[in-house]
Each structure stands twice: as C-alpha cells, then as structure tokens.
Design a protein around this motif. Structure first.
Motif, PDB file in Angstrom:
ATOM      1  N   ALA A 149     -42.373 -47.411 -15.859  1.00  0.00           N
ATOM      2  CA  ALA A 149     -43.104 -46.284 -16.447  1.00  0.00           C
ATOM      3  C   ALA A 149     -42.274 -45.460 -17.417  1.00  0.00           C
ATOM      4  O   ALA A 149     -42.797 -44.604 -18.125  1.00  0.00           O
ATOM      5  CB  ALA A 149     -43.619 -45.379 -15.330  1.00  0.00           C
ATOM      6  N   GLY A 150     -40.968 -45.697 -17.454  1.00  0.00           N
ATOM      7  CA  GLY A 150     -40.106 -44.891 -18.325  1.00  0.00           C
ATOM      8  C   GLY A 150     -38.897 -44.399 -17.542  1.00  0.00           C
ATOM      9  O   GLY A 150     -38.732 -44.733 -16.355  1.00  0.00           O
ATOM     10  N   TYR A 151     -38.066 -43.610 -18.183  1.00  0.00           N
ATOM     11  CA  TYR A 151     -36.836 -43.112 -17.547  1.00  0.00           C
ATOM     12  C   TYR A 151     -37.209 -41.961 -16.605  1.00  0.00           C
ATOM     13  O   TYR A 151     -37.748 -40.943 -17.034  1.00  0.00           O
ATOM     14  CB  TYR A 151     -35.866 -42.639 -18.631  1.00  0.00           C
ATOM     15  N   ASP A 152     -36.944 -42.136 -15.326  1.00  0.00           N
ATOM     16  CA  ASP A 152     -37.463 -41.212 -14.312  1.00  0.00           C
ATOM     17  C   ASP A 152     -36.337 -40.756 -13.381  1.00  0.00           C
ATOM     18  O   ASP A 152     -35.875 -41.518 -12.538  1.00  0.00           O
ATOM     19  CB  ASP A 152     -38.551 -41.944 -13.494  1.00  0.00           C
ATOM     20  N   ILE A 153     -35.879 -39.527 -13.576  1.00  0.00           N
ATOM     21  CA  ILE A 153     -34.793 -38.996 -12.751  1.00  0.00           C
ATOM     22  C   ILE A 153     -35.314 -37.747 -12.056  1.00  0.00           C
ATOM     23  O   ILE A 153     -35.715 -36.777 -12.703  1.00  0.00           O
ATOM     24  CB  ILE A 153     -33.570 -38.605 -13.620  1.00  0.00           C
ATOM     25  N   ARG A 154     -35.328 -37.766 -10.706  1.00  0.00           N
ATOM     26  CA  ARG A 154     -35.847 -36.611  -9.974  1.00  0.00           C
ATOM     27  C   ARG A 154     -35.046 -36.354  -8.709  1.00  0.00           C
ATOM     28  O   ARG A 154     -34.399 -37.239  -8.166  1.00  0.00           O
ATOM     29  CB  ARG A 154     -37.314 -36.840  -9.586  1.00  0.00           C
ATOM     30  N   LEU A 155     -35.129 -35.107  -8.238  1.00  0.00           N
ATOM     31  CA  LEU A 155     -34.582 -34.738  -6.924  1.00  0.00           C
ATOM     32  C   LEU A 155     -35.583 -33.798  -6.270  1.00  0.00           C
ATOM     33  O   LEU A 155     -35.891 -32.743  -6.829  1.00  0.00           O
ATOM     34  CB  LEU A 155     -33.232 -34.022  -7.071  1.00  0.00           C
ATOM     35  N   GLU A 156     -36.111 -34.216  -5.135  1.00  0.00           N
ATOM     36  CA  GLU A 156     -36.989 -33.321  -4.367  1.00  0.00           C
ATOM     37  C   GLU A 156     -36.215 -32.804  -3.159  1.00  0.00           C
ATOM     38  O   GLU A 156     -35.487 -33.570  -2.514  1.00  0.00           O
ATOM     39  CB  GLU A 156     -38.225 -34.070  -3.851  1.00  0.00           C
ATOM     40  N   LEU A 157     -36.361 -31.510  -2.902  1.00  0.00           N
ATOM     41  CA  LEU A 157     -35.717 -30.918  -1.734  1.00  0.00           C
ATOM     42  C   LEU A 157     -36.799 -30.295  -0.855  1.00  0.00           C
ATOM     43  O   LEU A 157     -37.611 -29.491  -1.344  1.00  0.00           O
ATOM     44  CB  LEU A 157     -34.710 -29.848  -2.165  1.00  0.00           C
ATOM     45  N   PHE A 158     -36.817 -30.669   0.415  1.00  0.00           N
ATOM     46  CA  PHE A 158     -37.840 -30.213   1.353  1.00  0.00           C
ATOM     47  C   PHE A 158     -37.174 -29.270   2.354  1.00  0.00           C
ATOM     48  O   PHE A 158     -36.272 -29.672   3.097  1.00  0.00           O
ATOM     49  CB  PHE A 158     -38.443 -31.409   2.104  1.00  0.00           C
ATOM     50  N   GLY A 159     -37.620 -28.012   2.342  1.00  0.00           N
ATOM     51  CA  GLY A 159     -37.021 -27.025   3.237  1.00  0.00           C
ATOM     52  C   GLY A 159     -38.002 -26.566   4.306  1.00  0.00           C
ATOM     53  O   GLY A 159     -39.148 -27.018   4.357  1.00  0.00           O
ATOM     54  N   THR A 160     -37.553 -25.656   5.144  1.00  0.00           N
ATOM     55  CA  THR A 160     -38.420 -25.151   6.209  1.00  0.00           C
ATOM     56  C   THR A 160     -39.505 -24.212   5.665  1.00  0.00           C
ATOM     57  O   THR A 160     -40.486 -23.921   6.338  1.00  0.00           O
ATOM     58  CB  THR A 160     -37.581 -24.399   7.263  1.00  0.00           C
TER      59      THR A 160
END
Ligand SMILES: NC(=O)c1ccc[n+]([C@@H]2O[C@H](COP(=O)([O-])OP(=O)(O)OC[C@H]3O[C@@H](n4cnc5c(N)ncnc54)[C@H](O)[C@@H]3O)[C@@H](O)[C@H]2O)c1
Length: 339
Positions: free
Chosen positions: A234-245
């Motif tokens: 799909a293309g250049y895909d750089i992500r960071l998801e952070l799941f907190g309380t």
C-alpha cells in the motif's frame, strides 16, 4: 551566510547521501557544501545539481568544519574514528557498525573525546514521535500497557544494498527499536522474532528476510508487537501505537496513512499521494536532524542521538536475529553481556 557559518562535507553520495545533500542545500546558516564519493562521478553529479564542490574522500577531511557520513555501514566505524581524531564534528548514518565489538570501540573513542557525534535516528526529530513521548510523560494515556510497531518499507532495496545492509533488523527495525526506547523511556528487555523471505530471492541468498514480526517486552512488562516488511503493497507505512490505561495514541495515523478501511460506507480521505519511500515520509525530520547538528556544532550543545544510543539499538537487533535463528525468546542482556 556569515563567515562563522560552517562548511559541511557529505561523504557518500548514494541514496541517502544525495538526499541529505539536497536537504542541506535548503538550510540557512551553512557556509558551503563539499561532497565526496568513492565513485567520483557520483559526487560530481550531485555537486553540479546543487552548485556544491566535489572533492576526493581523503581531501574532504581537511576541508570541512563538519562531516556527514552516508557511506555503506561497513565503512562508518573507521570514518567516524578518523573524523574524531581530526576533531571534526560528525553526523553519521546508522548503524555505527554491524557488530557489537566494533560499535563499542567507536563508543569508547567518541566518549573519550569532546567531539560532537550525532547518529541518524531522524525519527527523534519527527513531530509525531516527539508528541507521543510528551503525552506519555504527561500521563495523558495513563500507564503504558501495550504497543504496536508497523515498519512497512517500500520499495525493496536492490541486492547490491541488501548484501551489505546487515539485514532488515539492523537496517530498518533499528529505527523502531531506538524510537520505542526514546518515546517510552524504557529499554526493550526481551524479544521474540519470526521471519521469512517471500519476495525477491536475494533476501534468502544473504540470510535476510523481507517479512517479519514478533514481540518486545519493555522493562515495565509492557508488550510491544511489531511487524516488518520490505514490500508493503500500500505504500511506505511507519507507525507506532501506544495503548495506555486511559487512552490510545498513534504516530503515523494521518491523512497520508496507506490504509483502506474495510468498513462499508466509510471512506478515509487521503490528503495526497501515499508516501512511496522513506525519504518523503520523513523530510521534515531529516531537515531538523541536520539543522540540529549544525546548531550543536555552533553552540556546543550535546548530541541528542548518541553512539551509545546506537549501541543500545544494535543490542536489540542482534537479539532479534538470534531469536529468529534459534526460534526462542532472547533477552537483550544475553547480547549485552556476551563476551
Ligand atoms: N536514516 C535513514 O533513514 C537511512 C536511510 C537509508 C540509508 N541509511 C544508511 O545510510 C547509509 C548509506 O545507505 P545508502 O542507501 O545511501 O547506500 P548507497 O549504497 O546508495 O550509497 C553509498 C555511497 O557511498 C559510496 N562509498 C562507498 N564506500 C565509500 C567510501 N569509503 N568513501 C566514500 N564513499 C563511499 C558509494 O559509492 C555510494 O555512492 C547506510 O549505512 C544506511 O544504513 C539511513
């Protein structure tokens, strides 16, 4: 331009060297640009494009106030040591070297000197990652529990690059390892990685993979899953998801995100063309990292991406390589403490 503006030299005018040279040519506060490459025609071409001066790789050390090293990874260690011996402030692309002993040697040389050395972890200068770090530190998402890293590279580099790259972990995921530690303030303690070669046949030829994934455990037991590819369709895909309380935040969740929703009736408005390579995705960050390097040269402020940071990220990469090869979880201490 003032007489105190530094002359910058770019050593290695391949993929990223040429891009850095173009970026540097747009910055103010630079007294001049010199370029050099083992292939003189390569340096001459970019010099002509930018109105810079092409010199030889040896000459450049005696003609610049600051050096930008963008040669292949295997050459970084010797070039950094040479620059430090000549007291030239140096920006070097990552990684420092492909092995821990050579990297440690460079860390010792740099730390025993008072020469500025900044490593090319440009994501530390990306607004999204910086904001995530701030939100987490302020408690905006509560306590961190889980994370998810997407490293969707494209296009796959040619075999001539893969051959010397050290593999997908040391070439690509090293950025994610560094930025996860920088954003969360925590070391990655344990890793487990699986991976396969499913695209071009040359990845397997060089003991590399082009599809991978796994899990990192952080010091506070937060669990970060990651997935990595050289061929993100799909293309250049750089992500960071952070799941907190309290909340979840995402870096890279914007109107350029290369994703199509499967929800009927929902359309995700794209702001423009999806990114198709690393450089366009991070142009503002590349600009800021070099701008910061030049500013640090001028005002003596410390490096914000040090050779020690690069060593920490390399430990994680070595742990991932070992985990994948031996099909077992590996603690990063196992690598850190190995003789
Ligand atoms: N931070 C990032 O986003 C990022 C992105 C791409 C590459 N990199 C890093 O940048 C480095 C270069 O990668 P690339 O993709 O531009 O490689 P490349 O092969 O396209 O370019 C390397 C250039 O260095 C030249 N060269 C080789 N040995 C030399 C020497 N001893 N002296 C002078 N010139 C020499 C080559 O002729 C070539 O032009 C690698 O370490 C890579 O990991 C970082």
């Amino acid at each position: 331009m003032s007489t105190s503006d530094p002359i910058l030299g770019i050593l290695g005018t391949g993929r990223i060297g040429a891009d850095h040279a173009r970026t540097i040519s747009t910055l103010s506060g630079i007294g001049g640009i010199l370029v050099a490459d083992a292939v003189p025609e390569s340096a001459q071409k970019i010099a002509q494009e930018l109105g810079a001066t092409a010199v030889s790789p040896d000459e450049i050390f005696d003609k610049v106030d600051g050096l930008v090293i963008t040669t292949p990874t295997s050459t970084h260690a010797e070039l950094i040591k040479k620059a430090v011996a000549k007291k030239i402030p140096t920006f070097t692309e990552k990684p420092i070297a492909l092995d821990v002993p050579t990297t440690r040697e460079v860390v010792d040389v740099v730390n025993d000197s008072d020469v500025l050395v900044q490593v090319g972890f440009m994501r530390r200068f990306n607004d999204g990652y910086a904001n995530a770090r701030k939100l987490l530190a302020e408690g905006a998402i509560g306590e961190l529990r889980r994370g998810n890293v997407t490293m969707g590279d494209t296009p796959a580099p040619p075999e001539s690059f893969i051959k010397f790259s050290g593999g997908i972990n040391k070439d690509c995921l090293i950025h994610d390892a560094d930025i996860t530690r920088w954003v969360t303030g925590q070391r990655i303690e344990e890793v487990y990685e699986v991976g396969f070669s499913r695209g071009a046949d040359y990845f397997a030829r060089w003991d590399d993979i082009d599809e991978g994934g796994g899990v990192w455990t952080l010091a506070d037991d937060s669990i970060v899953t990651f997935q990595t590819t050289r061929n993100n369709g799909a293309g250049y895909d750089i992500r960071l998801e952070l799941f907190g309380t309290k909340d979840t935040i995402s870096v890279g969740f914007d109107t350029y995100m290369p994703i199509t929703s499967a929800e009927p009736g929902f359309t995700f408005e794209q702001a423009g063309d999806r990114f198709q390579a690393f450089y366009p995705r991070f142009i503002p960050a590349y600009k800021k990292e070099i701008g910061h390097f030049v500013q640090a040269m001028k005002d003596g402020s410390p490096s914000v991406a040090t050779v020690t940071d690069a060593l920490e990220a390399l430990y994680v990469c070595d742990a991932m390589d070992l985990s994948r090869k031996e099909h077992r979880p590996v603690t990063v201490d196992e690598i850190r403490q190995a003789k």
